[in-house]
Motif scaffolding. Structure first.
Motif: not given
Length: 273
Positions: A98-107, A202-207, A227-235
């Motif tokens: 859940m903390g990871g989801r909060i972090a993605m939401h925040f980012a 939208d994980l593609s928006l994370i920079t 692996a899918e999360i890592a694929r969607l976030i550039a780099g």
């Protein structure tokens, strides 16, 4: 080893933090069954190089309970309060489940406040889950509590479903202790929030530079999802922790600390002890 002290961030609901060290800020965000004490094997090593704050999210641990449903937007606002309270414009966010989801939401919503992300044993959410998986998750977590049991009553069963077969007795005991401390009403709200059919980000928006970590034996948020999360976030980097399940920081603290510290040091100008 840096001294760790407790701070409370207001106004209500007050948020409890364990804080230690100096330098760039690292915020540790626990999972649905956790609290700030889950990071007790991690905060010390990290605080030798950074200022580290491990929180109790609203409704967990020593933080205040609250009225109404739980939302990720409110928790992101709480995270903003933590950064402002500690006087940091940006922070490294380390979130588990859940903390990871909060972090993605925040980012996605506050990219200028994020220095880097470490996303551990987490998921994009249940938007693609089959209905039977959603129902099974809710049933397994809520039904015993709604029938009158307490978090302590179900702690051992839930812990066994989350850890790797290789988990130590000490790691399992720590997780059982954490689950037994849950605030029942907040936990029920969190189950609903985590299974709600919403797209948090939208994980593609994370920079921000991102490290995605997962236990090889994690059946709740398995390596394929990581692996899918890592694929969607550039780099983004992907790291699988051997012989660990859903709680990699508790089950494999030495391996976790080594990999996370290496990543954070590469993104920072830390204060070295």
């Amino acid at each position: 080893m840096p001294l760790i002290h407790v701070e409370r961030v207001g106004p209500a609901p007050f948020i409890a933090l364990n804080v230690g060290g100096t330098g760039d800020l690292v915020v540790l965000l626990h999972g649905i069954g956790g609290n700030r004490r889950n990071w007790r094997d991690n905060i010390g090593p990290l605080a030798q190089h950074f200022q580290v704050a491990a929180w109790d999210a609203r409704g967990w641990g020593d933080s205040d309970d609250y009225d109404g449903p739980l939302t990720f937007e409110e928790m992101s606002q709480d995270l903003l309060r933590v950064l402002d309270h500690l006087g940091h414009r940006r922070a490294h966010l380390v979130g588990l489940s859940m903390g990871g989801r909060i972090a993605m939401h925040f980012a996605v919503r506050h990219p200028d406040r994020v220095q880097s992300l470490v996303l551990c044993d987490t998921t994009q959410g249940p938007k693609d889950w089959p209905l039977e998986r959603r129902n099974a998750f809710i049933q397994s977590r809520q039904a015993p509590l709604l029938s009158g049991k307490t978090p302590a009553d179900i702690a051992e069963q839930v812990a066994a479903s989350l850890v790797s077969p290789h988990a130590s007795v000490e790691a399992v005991a720590q997780l059982v202790e954490s689950l037994a401390m849950l605030h029942k009403d907040s936990y029920l709200k969190a189950i609903e929030a985590n299974v709600a059919d919403v797209t948090l980000a939208d994980l593609s928006l994370i920079t921000a530079p991102t490290l995605v970590m997962v236990g090889e034996d994690d059946h709740l948020t398995p390596p394929a999802e990581a692996a899918e999360i890592a694929r969607l976030i550039a780099g983004a980097q992907l790291h699988v922790v051997e012989r660990a399940g859903h709680l990699i920081n508790i089950e494999a603290p030495a391996a976790f600390n080594e990999r996370v510290l290496a990543f954070l040091l590469a993104q920072s100008e830390p204060v070295r002890s």
